[in-house]
Design an enzyme around this catalytic site. Structure first.
Site, PDB file in Angstrom:
ATOM      1  N   ASP A 181      -4.411  -2.326  -0.112  1.00  0.00           N
ATOM      2  CA  ASP A 181      -3.492  -1.555   0.796  1.00  0.00           C
ATOM      3  C   ASP A 181      -4.215  -0.644   1.282  1.00  0.00           C
ATOM      4  O   ASP A 181      -4.217   0.908   1.276  1.00  0.00           O
ATOM      5  CB  ASP A 181      -2.334  -1.474  -0.038  1.00  0.00           C
ATOM      6  CG  ASP A 181      -1.302  -2.729  -0.307  1.00  0.00           C
ATOM      7  OD1 ASP A 181      -1.374  -3.809   0.134  1.00  0.00           O
ATOM      8  OD2 ASP A 181      -0.677  -2.484  -1.123  1.00  0.00           O
TER       9      ASP A 181
ATOM     10  N   GLU B  89       5.030  -5.898   8.371  1.00  0.00           N
ATOM     11  CA  GLU B  89       5.200  -4.701   6.992  1.00  0.00           C
ATOM     12  C   GLU B  89       3.461  -4.020   7.680  1.00  0.00           C
ATOM     13  O   GLU B  89       2.825  -4.366   8.693  1.00  0.00           O
ATOM     14  CB  GLU B  89       4.877  -5.243   6.091  1.00  0.00           C
ATOM     15  CG  GLU B  89       3.976  -6.691   5.654  1.00  0.00           C
ATOM     16  CD  GLU B  89       4.090  -6.837   3.942  1.00  0.00           C
ATOM     17  OE1 GLU B  89       4.777  -6.302   3.504  1.00  0.00           O
ATOM     18  OE2 GLU B  89       3.053  -7.367   3.537  1.00  0.00           O
TER      19      GLU B  89
END
Length: 580
Positions: free
Chosen positions: A66, A242
């Site tokens: 991420d 997302e």
């Protein structure tokens, strides 16, 4: 009367020698790790040696998922998820996007982050990092599933000098990022659930935007708005929109998101609007990054690509950092989600990752004028490398991390090495454990630790652990049974993902002649792991044969992390020798 001084002296001497012996005994029962060697040896790097002007992808190997990135002048700062690892949110710096130095962690104090009873794949998710030129301040915003925090933001004028305590933000959802417009206004975008009663399918999510009050460091109540419902095409029931990021280019606003879940259907998609609050329209060329369309048996496979962030590079060209995985020969992911980078072509209306829609290659060209110095002069290594540590330096390398609590609670370094004071906590418990972890960064590797240790009972063990999470791991160490010392290999796993209990199996154990000095090693070649030990400087001896790395993979264990190798000590041992 003359005998009393002699008796007193004898008593004092006996007390002194007893205390000395007791001190030595206590010292022996505190594991001392004097040397660690990690060696990575993946075949792909032998098959694709670097030539001048090239560097390897991924840029961060092992569990660094991420990624998010920002720039101030010639300085680039990048952060990654850390989940229940402590310190939280590893922080990297570069001047050229090729050579990276870890400069610390954003959440490095317990006042910022409490992970005490958090599962390893909970904790800190998907951080965003953004520089605000209007007040010369860096912001890190993230979701912390621990300590009742939720969505938080921290700030600093200088990322190298530490960050503020967290400010709790008043909204739900996950994966927030913050955007500062040219007029000084600020906006937060994030993933959230659809309005109650409007959920259309499993995995249906939305992207929301809020106006943000920079002076008060809080979203402005009542300004929230859904700007993406479901994803690019709601009729196709896209899942898990997302990890949103807002950008502005040529007067228009671009919203980039991950879509498709973080596994095999993962991708990156882009939307455009004339306002930061929408209406956002998807690009006709979506996705702009994915690896989902290619043969599963392709060589040197990179998969699960997505969850990206963009930045303008030193050559005035855009680049994108994102997560991906490099499965082993059984298509299992043990090294976790890693950080990759690709150049981005933004010459048209929409950005697209160069070579992000074809099978990814292990090498890239450096930006113009950049020299690859990875692995030298403190720069983070990649490709194949050897890392040695004797723990005698003034500062512990940032690659070493704890789980659910600070390292300083159980470690001490000296000229002799690293001491670990054992907690009364087992590696399978949702508690801070006395374990110092190093990420597995290759599918083919070896990790060797030299240790001095004399356990006092069967409840005491020290050695190494290979861990995907608290329910799936191996324990390999030294314990005691009666008056004898044993080396033990234990496998821990849940029989099924629905099981509440972890099944523990002693694969092998062996009584050893022992004076306290031992070398423990784990090595892997893809899915095949082997554990070996050596005493008195002898040749390493295998214990337990070849065992499967299945339980060290995300595929079997679930979650979002990668396998880690830990220097482990406990006073709550249940890895017991088998009967001889």
């Amino acid at each position: 009367m003359k005998k009393r001084p002699i008796i007193l002296l004898a008593f004092l001497w006996a007390t002194f020698t007893f205390n000395q012996a007791l001190g030595r005994q206590e010292a022996d029962r505190t594991p001392l790790f004097t040397k660690v060697i990690y060696q990575g040896d993946d075949q792909v790097y032998h098959d694709h040696p670097l030539e001048e002007g090239e560097f390897y992808n991924p840029i961060l190997q092992g569990c660094y998922p991420d990624p998010a990135i920002t720039r101030k002048g010639d300085d680039y700062y990048m952060v990654c998820s850390s989940f229940a690892m402590f310190p939280g949110v590893p922080l990297f710096h570069s001047n050229d996007l090729v050579n990276w130095t870890q400069i610390g962690h954003v959440l490095d104090r317990t006042s910022q982050l409490d992970l005490h009873d958090t599962g390893i794949s909970s904790g800190v998710y998907a951080p965003g990092i953004t520089y605000n030129p209007h007040n010369d301040t860096f912001y890190m915003i993230t979701t912390a599933f621990a300590g009742g925090l939720g969505n938080i933001i921290v700030k600093t004028k200088d990322p190298k000098q530490g960050w503020s305590d967290p400010i709790k933000l008043d909204f739900d959802g996950i994966d927030p990022s913050i955007f500062f417009d040219e007029d000084g206004k600020a906006y937060v975008v994030h993933n959230d659930a659809p309005p109650r009663g409007e959920e259309l399918y499993n995995g249906h999510r939305v992207i929301k935007v809020w106006e943000y009050d920079v002076a008060k460091d809080q979203v402005i109540a009542g300004t929230d708005k859904i700007i993406v419902n479901g994803g690019v095409d709601l009729s196709e029931q896209p899942i898990w929109i997302e990890a949103p990021h807002l950008y502005k280019k040529d007067g228009r606003y671009y919203l980039m998101c991950a879509e498709g879940g973080t596994g095999g259907w993962h991708s990156e998609v882009i939307f455009v609007s004339d306002s930061p609050k929408g209406l956002f329209k998807p690009a006709p060329s979506n996705p702009i990054l994915t690896q989902r369309y290619f043969p599963k048996d392709r060589k040197n496979k990179v998969d699960w690509a997505g969850h990206a962030d963009l930045v303008l590079g030193p050559d005035d060209k855009y680049y994108g950092v994102f997560l991906g995985v490099r499965p082993n020969e059984k298509d299992r992911v043990n090294t976790g989600r890693e950080t990759f980078i690709l150049p981005v072509d933004w010459s048209g209306e929409f950005p697209i990752f160069e070579n992000g829609l074809v099978p990814m290659k292990p090498k890239l060209k450096v930006p113009a004028g950049v020299v690859n110095k990875t692995g030298a002069n403190g720069f983070f290594p990649n490709g194949n490398f050897t890392y040695e540590e004797d723990f005698t330096g003034k500062q512990l390398d940032y690659r070493w991390i704890g789980l659910r609590g600070p390292r300083e609670a159980f470690i001490a370094t000296s000229k002799s090495g690293l001491e670990i004071t054992p907690f009364a906590a087992n590696i399978k418990e949702l508690k801070p454990t006395s374990t110092l972890f190093y990420r597995q960064q290759h599918n083919r590797f070896s990790f060797t630790a030299d240790m001095h240790y004399l356990p006092g009972s069967a409840e005491e063990l020290a050695g190494i652990t290979c861990l995907q999470n608290e329910s799936f791991n191996y324990v390999f160490g030294v314990t005691k049974k009666g008056s004898d010392y044993y080396v033990v290999l234990q496998r821990n796993e849940k029989p099924s993902m629905r099981s509440r209990d972890t099944k523990s199996t002693t694969i092998a154990s062996e009584r050893i002649p022992f004076d306290g000095q031992i070398s423990l090693q784990v090595s892997a070649d893809g899915d095949n792991y082997e554990f070996a030990y050596a005493v008195d400087g002898g040749t390493p001896k295998n214990l337990g044969g070849t065992v499967s790395g299945d339980i060290l993979s995300t595929n079997v264990a679930g979650g979002f992390t990668g396998s880690m190798i830990g220097l482990y000590a406990t006073k709550s041992n249940d890895a017991l020798p088998v009967s001889e």
